[in-house]
Design a protein around this motif. Sequence first.
Motif, mmCIF file in Angstrom:
data_model
loop_
_atom_site.group_PDB
_atom_site.id
_atom_site.type_symbol
_atom_site.label_atom_id
_atom_site.label_comp_id
_atom_site.label_asym_id
_atom_site.label_seq_id
_atom_site.Cartn_x
_atom_site.Cartn_y
_atom_site.Cartn_z
ATOM 1 N N ALA A 157 41.236 22.682 46.232
ATOM 2 C CA ALA A 157 39.943 22.534 45.547
ATOM 3 C C ALA A 157 38.839 22.424 46.579
ATOM 4 O O ALA A 157 38.950 21.666 47.549
ATOM 5 C CB ALA A 157 39.947 21.303 44.641
ATOM 6 N N ASP A 158 37.752 23.178 46.378
ATOM 7 C CA ASP A 158 36.607 23.110 47.281
ATOM 8 C C ASP A 158 35.360 22.667 46.518
ATOM 9 O O ASP A 158 35.351 22.629 45.283
ATOM 10 C CB ASP A 158 36.368 24.468 47.957
ATOM 11 N N ASN A 159 34.311 22.330 47.252
ATOM 12 C CA ASN A 159 33.055 21.893 46.646
ATOM 13 C C ASN A 159 31.983 22.976 46.757
ATOM 14 O O ASN A 159 30.797 22.687 46.851
ATOM 15 C CB ASN A 159 32.556 20.604 47.311
ATOM 16 N N GLY A 160 32.437 24.232 46.735
ATOM 17 C CA GLY A 160 31.516 25.352 46.905
ATOM 18 C C GLY A 160 30.766 25.713 45.641
ATOM 19 O O GLY A 160 30.662 24.930 44.694
ATOM 20 N N ARG A 161 30.284 26.934 45.607
ATOM 21 C CA ARG A 161 29.405 27.368 44.519
ATOM 22 C C ARG A 161 30.143 27.796 43.267
ATOM 23 O O ARG A 161 29.542 27.936 42.202
ATOM 24 C CB ARG A 161 28.516 28.508 45.000
ATOM 25 N N GLY A 162 31.464 28.028 43.352
ATOM 26 C CA GLY A 162 32.234 28.401 42.165
ATOM 27 C C GLY A 162 31.790 29.745 41.616
ATOM 28 O O GLY A 162 31.232 30.600 42.308
ATOM 29 N N GLY A 163 32.052 29.938 40.325
ATOM 30 C CA GLY A 163 31.634 31.170 39.666
ATOM 31 C C GLY A 163 32.465 32.376 40.021
ATOM 32 O O GLY A 163 31.997 33.516 39.887
ATOM 33 N N ALA A 164 33.721 32.174 40.445
ATOM 34 C CA ALA A 164 34.598 33.315 40.756
ATOM 35 C C ALA A 164 35.126 33.890 39.453
ATOM 36 O O ALA A 164 36.116 33.423 38.902
ATOM 37 C CB ALA A 164 35.749 32.858 41.657
ATOM 38 N N THR A 165 34.438 34.917 38.937
ATOM 39 C CA THR A 165 34.789 35.483 37.625
ATOM 40 C C THR A 165 35.628 36.742 37.726
ATOM 41 O O THR A 165 36.310 37.107 36.773
ATOM 42 C CB THR A 165 33.514 35.796 36.830
ATOM 43 N N THR A 166 35.590 37.428 38.842
ATOM 44 C CA THR A 166 36.345 38.669 38.989
ATOM 45 C C THR A 166 37.540 38.446 39.899
ATOM 46 O O THR A 166 37.454 37.724 40.891
ATOM 47 C CB THR A 166 35.459 39.786 39.578
ATOM 48 N N ALA A 167 38.645 39.074 39.530
ATOM 49 C CA ALA A 167 39.874 38.950 40.306
ATOM 50 C C ALA A 167 39.974 40.115 41.273
ATOM 51 O O ALA A 167 40.233 41.250 40.863
ATOM 52 C CB ALA A 167 41.082 38.906 39.371
ATOM 53 N N GLY A 168 39.742 39.833 42.551
ATOM 54 C CA GLY A 168 39.865 40.867 43.558
ATOM 55 C C GLY A 168 41.298 41.048 44.003
ATOM 56 O O GLY A 168 42.236 40.521 43.409
ATOM 57 N N ALA A 169 41.452 41.806 45.087
ATOM 58 C CA ALA A 169 42.801 42.093 45.575
ATOM 59 C C ALA A 169 43.523 40.817 46.009
ATOM 60 O O ALA A 169 44.736 40.691 45.823
ATOM 61 C CB ALA A 169 42.725 43.083 46.734
ATOM 62 N N GLY A 170 42.762 39.865 46.573
ATOM 63 C CA GLY A 170 43.395 38.629 47.029
ATOM 64 C C GLY A 170 43.969 37.816 45.887
ATOM 65 O O GLY A 170 45.110 37.359 45.939
ATOM 66 N N ILE A 171 43.174 37.625 44.831
ATOM 67 C CA ILE A 171 43.650 36.859 43.676
ATOM 68 C C ILE A 171 44.780 37.596 42.974
ATOM 69 O O ILE A 171 45.759 36.980 42.532
ATOM 70 C CB ILE A 171 42.480 36.587 42.711
ATOM 71 N N ARG A 172 44.654 38.900 42.856
ATOM 72 C CA ARG A 172 45.730 39.686 42.237
ATOM 73 C C ARG A 172 47.039 39.521 43.016
ATOM 74 O O ARG A 172 48.113 39.365 42.441
ATOM 75 C CB ARG A 172 45.329 41.157 42.182
ATOM 76 N N GLY A 173 46.934 39.544 44.348
ATOM 77 C CA GLY A 173 48.131 39.351 45.163
ATOM 78 C C GLY A 173 48.733 37.968 44.969
ATOM 79 O O GLY A 173 49.967 37.818 44.929
ATOM 80 N N MET A 174 47.887 36.935 44.818
ATOM 81 C CA MET A 174 48.398 35.587 44.575
ATOM 82 C C MET A 174 49.133 35.512 43.239
ATOM 83 O O MET A 174 50.183 34.877 43.128
ATOM 84 C CB MET A 174 47.253 34.577 44.618
ATOM 85 N N ARG A 175 48.590 36.166 42.219
ATOM 86 C CA ARG A 175 49.248 36.155 40.905
ATOM 87 C C ARG A 175 50.597 36.859 40.968
ATOM 88 O O ARG A 175 51.583 36.415 40.379
ATOM 89 C CB ARG A 175 48.353 36.819 39.857
ATOM 90 N N THR A 232 46.797 29.140 38.198
ATOM 91 C CA THR A 232 45.559 29.008 37.438
ATOM 92 C C THR A 232 44.400 28.820 38.398
ATOM 93 O O THR A 232 44.533 28.161 39.441
ATOM 94 C CB THR A 232 45.612 27.822 36.459
ATOM 95 N N ILE A 233 43.263 29.416 38.043
ATOM 96 C CA ILE A 233 42.066 29.324 38.877
ATOM 97 C C ILE A 233 40.920 28.864 37.996
ATOM 98 O O ILE A 233 40.569 29.527 37.017
ATOM 99 C CB ILE A 233 41.736 30.680 39.527
ATOM 100 N N ASP A 234 40.348 27.723 38.340
ATOM 101 C CA ASP A 234 39.222 27.160 37.606
ATOM 102 C C ASP A 234 37.998 27.204 38.518
ATOM 103 O O ASP A 234 37.990 26.572 39.577
ATOM 104 C CB ASP A 234 39.531 25.726 37.175
ATOM 105 N N SER A 235 36.973 27.971 38.101
ATOM 106 C CA SER A 235 35.826 28.172 38.979
ATOM 107 C C SER A 235 34.524 28.188 38.189
ATOM 108 O O SER A 235 33.873 29.232 38.054
ATOM 109 C CB SER A 235 35.985 29.482 39.764
ATOM 110 N N PRO A 236 34.090 27.027 37.662
ATOM 111 C CA PRO A 236 32.810 26.988 36.943
ATOM 112 C C PRO A 236 31.652 27.180 37.908
ATOM 113 O O PRO A 236 31.716 26.721 39.057
ATOM 114 C CB PRO A 236 32.802 25.589 36.330
ATOM 115 N N PRO A 237 30.578 27.857 37.493
ATOM 116 C CA PRO A 237 29.433 28.062 38.383
ATOM 117 C C PRO A 237 28.869 26.727 38.878
ATOM 118 O O PRO A 237 28.590 25.823 38.092
ATOM 119 C CB PRO A 237 28.423 28.793 37.484
ATOM 120 N N GLY A 238 28.749 26.606 40.193
ATOM 121 C CA GLY A 238 28.204 25.399 40.796
ATOM 122 C C GLY A 238 29.165 24.235 40.857
ATOM 123 O O GLY A 238 28.807 23.166 41.363
ATOM 124 N N GLY A 239 30.376 24.430 40.376
ATOM 125 C CA GLY A 239 31.325 23.320 40.334
ATOM 126 C C GLY A 239 32.513 23.466 41.252
ATOM 127 O O GLY A 239 33.510 22.765 41.092
#
Length: 311
Positions: free
Chosen positions: A263-281, A292-299
């Motif tokens: 978990a990070d404290n970054g900007r979040g909002g990761a809505t699209t699954a790129g090659a990296g996320i697809r590879g993890m799945r 599971t990936i939870d990425s609310p904007p700003g959270g």
Amino acid sequence: MPTRSLFRRLSLINGLVFTAGTLALALSPATVSRTVLQTEIVVLAVGLAGILAINALLVRRSLAPLNGLTQLMQRVDLLSPVTRFPDRGHGDLGHLVDTFNAMLDRLAAERSASSAHALAAQEAERERIARELHDEIGQSLTVVLLGLKRAVDRAPADLLDDLHAVQETVRASLDEVREVARRLRPGVLADLGLRSAMKALCGEFAEASGIVVTTAIGPVPERGADTDLVVYRIAQESLTNVARHADATRVEVTLTESALRIADNGRGGATTAGAGIRGMRERALLIGARLTIDSPPGGGTTVRLDLEGPS
């Protein structure tokens, strides 16, 4: 929805048939009286309405599995665990449901086999590149450093600063090559196990990125080399995404017997699954784990890998 269209078509056809039959009965000489009485028309209308209602109910119940199958088809995602259609009394559609579930099982098996083959080829290619970086380029840079040292020993004083600068550049390049080779082939994972490899990964990430890393890595059970490699690669990819996209200042890495959480404290909002996320799945599916990936904007973003248990 196709199922609703089929239901309406069947209901309409049956309604027309029943209506025609009722009219034929009402107008034929076989009625109670030769001239249709108003009370008889009411009785026939009520009877027809009852027949249509019962027919609609029976047709809807019979077609209910088709509606469920349609909804499940729309939700099927080959990068998520396949959900089979409930196998309970479906009447005449039972064979269709069984066939559909068998198709899902075949798709899952083929997906797993193809993903395993692709990821195995990927790991083999990583090892090959890491070996070439270490054995070929690394040795070549080492030879260059030795040659520079001899040149420095014989060089005039006005060239020493330039030669020292070249030495430092080559030495830094050699360190980078070795670091890339370590990332491609984590020898510590095979030598010391997942727990030590995770600690080393987090330490290297913090040093390279400047992001504060808080770790809680407890004892982990023996799950096999494949599972350990999947957990390590998913952690590695998650941390890489944090460095590239999250704009975070802090990241927490937790590894327990049953789950990996980053978990990070970054900007979040990761809505699209790129090659990296697809590879993890794909990697998670290979070991029967759930990603599971939870990425609310700003959270911030939280990546969680739930493991089913020791294999």
